[in-house]
Design an enzyme around this catalytic site. Sequence first.
Site, short mmCIF file in Angstrom:
data_model
loop_
_atom_site.label_atom_id
_atom_site.label_comp_id
_atom_site.label_asym_id
_atom_site.label_seq_id
_atom_site.Cartn_x
_atom_site.Cartn_y
_atom_site.Cartn_z
N CYS A 130 0.82 -1.20 0.00
CA CYS A 130 0.00 0.00 0.00
C CYS A 130 0.87 1.27 0.00
O CYS A 130 1.45 1.62 -1.02
CB CYS A 130 -0.98 -0.03 1.17
SG CYS A 130 -2.34 1.16 1.00
N HIS A 231 -3.72 -5.19 0.74
CA HIS A 231 -3.15 -5.59 2.03
C HIS A 231 -3.26 -7.10 2.23
O HIS A 231 -4.23 -7.58 2.84
CB HIS A 231 -3.88 -4.86 3.17
CG HIS A 231 -3.51 -3.42 3.30
ND1 HIS A 231 -2.59 -2.97 4.22
CD2 HIS A 231 -3.93 -2.32 2.61
CE1 HIS A 231 -2.45 -1.65 4.10
NE2 HIS A 231 -3.27 -1.23 3.14
N GLU A 233 -1.76 -8.95 4.28
CA GLU A 233 -1.66 -9.34 5.69
C GLU A 233 -3.03 -9.49 6.35
O GLU A 233 -3.17 -10.24 7.32
CB GLU A 233 -0.80 -8.34 6.47
CG GLU A 233 -1.42 -6.99 6.75
CD GLU A 233 -1.35 -6.00 5.61
OE1 GLU A 233 -1.70 -4.82 5.82
OE2 GLU A 233 -0.97 -6.40 4.48
#
Length: 254
Positions: A130, A231, A233
């Site tokens: 990002c 993202h 994660e």
Amino acid sequence: MPCAGDGEQAVGRKDGWFEGVRKMIYPRIGIPKLGNDLYCLYMQYKYVKCLKKAGAVVEILKPSVSAEYIADVIERCDGLVFPGGPDIQPKLYGKDREPGCGKPDLMRDAFEFSLLEAALEVGKPLFCVCRGMQLLNVVLGGTLYQDIKLQQKCKHWDFQNRGSATHSVELDTDSLLAGILGADAASVNSIHHQAVNDLGKRLWIAADSPDGFPEALEIEDYPFCLALQWHPEHMAARTPAQQKLFQAFVDACR
């Protein structure tokens, strides 16, 4: 009869051997500290969890503009993650701040800009997420859209649904990203209001969104760099393909 200094050389060889084994088993990954509040700690935890699951030792890096500190980080870390966060100050890419651009963290900008420059010089494996992807573009001379809300055609800010897919992305079949995922498309989340505009030097678009914004960048002739606008994660726990990205990065750091 041993010569003076032989003991020190033997210790050095032994230490080097242990360091080599350590790197092969548990590569050390550096990630800049996101902050001290609960939100930042939660966001940091998501990266750390995915990296540890992939077999890495994670070091949280405190911001500093000391050349000695940055050189030390580059030497001791086998790879670096540049995570999400606040908007980058527009002066770094030659623009004035526009309405819609968030307040930058000047210390973090200075630290991460210098750290990323140093990492690129020596070819460290990179994982840029990002803001991290946007920073990579800026460091290499590119620019950013400071707010895409009036230009977007699909929803690019959906924090509430960060654990699931918000929109699809089309992958360049020749990209490292496509090779890791084994696909020419992916479904991803989206938590951003800025995007890459003019591309930096040596960068090319490895994936884009349905409305044409770059969703992944790669560097021409670079050892290993994944730069993603989404993202992974937040998706990795429920979407194994997203954890594959962390695994590929950690493996490259070995």
